[in-house]
Design a protein around this motif. Structure first.
Motif, short mmCIF file in Angstrom:
data_model
loop_
_atom_site.label_atom_id
_atom_site.label_comp_id
_atom_site.label_asym_id
_atom_site.label_seq_id
_atom_site.Cartn_x
_atom_site.Cartn_y
_atom_site.Cartn_z
N ALA A 149 39.54 42.13 34.95
CA ALA A 149 40.29 41.04 34.34
C ALA A 149 39.53 39.75 34.50
O ALA A 149 39.82 38.91 35.31
CB ALA A 149 41.67 40.92 34.98
N ALA A 180 37.53 39.72 39.62
CA ALA A 180 38.94 40.10 39.47
C ALA A 180 39.04 41.60 39.29
O ALA A 180 38.23 42.21 38.62
CB ALA A 180 39.55 39.37 38.28
N ARG A 181 40.05 42.18 39.90
CA ARG A 181 40.20 43.63 39.83
C ARG A 181 40.52 44.09 38.43
O ARG A 181 41.16 43.38 37.67
CB ARG A 181 41.29 44.08 40.81
CG ARG A 181 40.83 44.12 42.23
CD ARG A 181 41.99 44.25 43.16
NE ARG A 181 42.79 43.01 43.15
CZ ARG A 181 43.76 42.79 44.01
NH1 ARG A 181 44.07 43.67 44.92
NH2 ARG A 181 44.44 41.66 43.94
N GLY A 182 40.10 45.29 38.15
CA GLY A 182 40.42 45.87 36.86
C GLY A 182 39.68 45.23 35.71
O GLY A 182 40.06 45.37 34.57
N ALA A 226 48.71 42.26 44.23
CA ALA A 226 48.14 43.58 43.96
C ALA A 226 48.05 43.89 42.47
O ALA A 226 47.44 44.90 42.09
CB ALA A 226 48.97 44.66 44.66
N ARG A 227 48.62 43.05 41.64
CA ARG A 227 48.58 43.30 40.19
C ARG A 227 47.14 43.21 39.69
O ARG A 227 46.37 42.33 40.11
CB ARG A 227 49.46 42.30 39.44
CG ARG A 227 50.94 42.47 39.75
CD ARG A 227 51.77 41.40 39.06
NE ARG A 227 53.18 41.53 39.39
CZ ARG A 227 54.04 42.29 38.74
NH1 ARG A 227 53.62 43.00 37.69
NH2 ARG A 227 55.30 42.36 39.13
N ARG A 228 46.78 44.10 38.79
CA ARG A 228 45.43 44.11 38.24
C ARG A 228 45.12 42.83 37.50
O ARG A 228 43.95 42.45 37.35
CB ARG A 228 45.26 45.33 37.32
CG ARG A 228 45.37 46.66 38.03
CD ARG A 228 45.33 47.83 37.06
NE ARG A 228 44.07 47.87 36.33
CZ ARG A 228 42.98 48.48 36.76
NH1 ARG A 228 42.98 49.08 37.95
NH2 ARG A 228 41.88 48.49 36.05
N SER A 229 46.13 42.14 37.02
CA SER A 229 45.92 40.91 36.25
C SER A 229 45.65 39.69 37.13
O SER A 229 45.24 38.65 36.62
CB SER A 229 47.15 40.63 35.38
OG SER A 229 48.31 40.49 36.18
N TRP A 230 45.91 39.81 38.44
CA TRP A 230 45.76 38.63 39.29
C TRP A 230 44.28 38.27 39.44
O TRP A 230 43.46 39.08 39.89
CB TRP A 230 46.38 38.87 40.66
CG TRP A 230 46.23 37.69 41.57
CD1 TRP A 230 45.54 37.62 42.74
CD2 TRP A 230 46.78 36.38 41.36
NE1 TRP A 230 45.63 36.37 43.28
CE2 TRP A 230 46.38 35.58 42.46
CE3 TRP A 230 47.57 35.81 40.36
CZ2 TRP A 230 46.74 34.24 42.57
CZ3 TRP A 230 47.94 34.48 40.48
CH2 TRP A 230 47.53 33.71 41.57
#
Length: 380
Positions: A303, A299-301, A81-85
Motif C-alpha cells: 500500500a 507499508a504492508r501489502g 494491523a490493517r493492510r491499508s495502514w
C-alpha cells in the motif's frame, strides 16, 4: 472562580476503532483520544463541544463525567494491523489530555504507545501533565524507531492566572521541569503557547515569560496559537472569561465575530511571539525532524512506496508542504468518498475530537477594514 464539580464520574465507552480521521485543514490526518472529557477544567477548552454528542453539557459535565474507552488498546492494534495502514503520523491528545489523572489508574497510554511502536507508526502527544514522564522509556524507544514528539501546553507561567484558567493542571513550573527531563533524554519536545487570550495573556511580558522559560528549559520548538471559539464552545468560554475579566467582554465580542479572532489581531500577536523566539534563541520554525535510527519501512501489502520515516511523520516534507506556523506536514489530499481511506474506520461518533466543529465558521473571522480601525489591540 467558577463552581467545580464535587464528584467525578467515570464511565466506560465501547471502542471499536481508536484511530480517528480528522477533517482537511489540520496538520495531521489521524488522531487518538483514549478518554472523552477532561478533569483539568481549563476555562478555554475547545473540546467542550464534544460532550453534547453524548447528551451532556460542555461545562460541568465535560469536567466531571469522563468516558474511558473500553478495549482501546485492542482496537488500536486492529487498526494498525490493517493492510491499508501506511504508518502516517498520529496525533494523541487533540480533544482531551491523554495523561489526565485517571490515566494513572487505567494506564491506557502505555498500551497505546507500545502498539504504535510495534507498528512503526510515528506519533505526537499533546499534554499539560507531568505523568508523561512515566512513559519515558517508551518515548525513548519510539524516538529511535519511527519517531515521536511531545508538546507540553504552557499558555502562562503566571501562578495567579494558572489557578484561574487551568485549575486542575500541574503547576507550569512542573511542566517546564518535565520538558527539561524529556530533552535530556533525547526526546523531541517543545511548548505549545496556546491559547493566547486577548487582554489576559497577550501582552509582551506574559508572552516573553513563557518564551524565555521554554528556551531556558531546552525546548526544541515553541508554537503559539490564539484562542479560537468553535460552535458549542463560545457559550461556555465567554461566561467563564466574564467571571475573570468582565471588563474585556465588549472587546471579545468585537474580536470574535466568528470562530477565530480578527485576522489583524491574530497576525500581530503571532508576529510578536516570533520576534520573542528570535530574541531568546528559539527557532522561528520547529527544527528539522531527525531521522530515526531504524531504516525505512514500506507499508504492508504494497500500500504505497517505501518512505523514510521521520520523527514526526512518514516522510520529511518539502518546505512547500509544511505549515508555516506549526512546521508540521500540511494536510494531505482529500479523503475518498465516504471519508474513509482504504477501509480504515473513521472513528467512534459524529463530531469526535471536536475536529468537525473546527471546519464550521472557518471564514467568519474576517473583519472589514472600516471596522478593524475601531477595534482595540490588547497587549500592544
Amino acid at each position: 472562580m467558577r463552581p467545580r464539580a464535587r464528584r467525578i464520574q467515570y464511565r466506560w465507552l465501547p471502542c471499536k476503532s481508536l484511530i480517528n480521521r480528522v477533517p482537511e485543514g489540520m496538520p495531521f490526518r489521524w488522531s487518538i483520544n483514549p478518554y472523552r472529557g477532561c478533569t483539568h477544567g481549563c476555562v478555554y477548552c475547545y473540546a467542550r463541544a464534544t460532550h453534547p454528542y453524548l447528551g451532556l453539557d460542555g461545562g460541568v459535565d465535560f469536567e466531571s463525567v469522563i468516558f474511558v474507552k473500553a478495549g482501546a488498546v485492542e482496537a488500536l492494534r486492529r487498526d494498525l494491523a490493517r493492510r491499508s495502514w501506511a504508518r502516517e503520523l498520529v496525533a494523541i491528545g487533540t480533544a482531551t489530555d491523554p495523561y489526565q489523572p485517571i490515566e494513572g489508574k487505567y494506564r491506557l497510554m502505555r498500551g497505546i504507545l507500545r502498539a504504535l511502536i510495534d507498528a512503526d507508526t510515528p506519533f505526537s502527544i499533546t499534554t499539560k501533565s507531568t505523568l508523561v514522564l512515566r512513559d519515558l522509556d517508551l518515548l525513548i524507544e519510539a524516538t529511535r524507531r519511527a519517531g515521536c514528539t511531545v508538546n507540553l501546553s504552557i499558555p502562562t507561567v503566571d501562578p495567579i492566572l494558572w489557578r484561574r484558567l487551568e485549575p486542575g493542571t500541574p503547576h507550569p513550573r512542573q511542566r517546564l521541569r518535565a520538558l527539561r527531563r524529556l530533552r535530556e533524554a533525547g526526546i523531541r519536545a517543545g511548548v505549545f503557547l496556546a491559547p493566547i487570550l486577548p487582554g489576559i495573556t497577550d501582552d509582551r511580558d506574559h508572552l516573553e515569560a513563557v518564551v524565555r522559560e521554554a528556551a531556558r528549559h531546552g525546548a526544541a520548538f515553541l508554537w503559539p496559537g490564539v484562542l479560537h471559539l468553535g460552535p458549542g464552545v463560545r457559550e461556555w468560554v465567554f461566561p467563564a472569561l466574564a467571571r475573570i475579566r468582565p471588563d474585556l467582554m465588549p472587546m471579545y465580542r468585537a474580536l470574535y465575530r466568528g470562530r477565530d479572532a480578527a485576522p489583524f489581531y491574530r497576525e500581530s500577536v503571532l508576529r510578536r511571539v516570533e520576534a520573542l523566539k528570535v530574541q531568546w534563541g528559539l527557532p522561528r520554525q520547529a527544527p528539522d525532524r531527525p531521522q530515526p535510527a531504524r531504516p525505512a519501512v514500506a507499508a504492508r501489502g504494497g500500500a504505497g512506496p517505501t518512505t523514510a520515516v521521520a520523527s514526526m511523520g512518514p516522510t520529511a516534507p518539502a518546505p512547500s508542504q509544511v505549515d508555516r506556523w506549526t512546521n508540521r506536514p500540511a494536510a494531505g489530499p482529500p479523503a475518498p468518498e465516504g471519508g474513509r481511506t482504504a477501509g480504515l474506520p473513521v472513528g467512534d461518533a459524529p463530531g469526535r475530537d471536536g475536529a468537525a466543529s473546527q471546519r464550521r465558521g472557518r471564514r467568519r473571522g474576517a473583519v472589514p477594514d472600516s471596522q478593524q480601525l475601531a477595534l482595540p489591540l490588547p497587549g500592544a
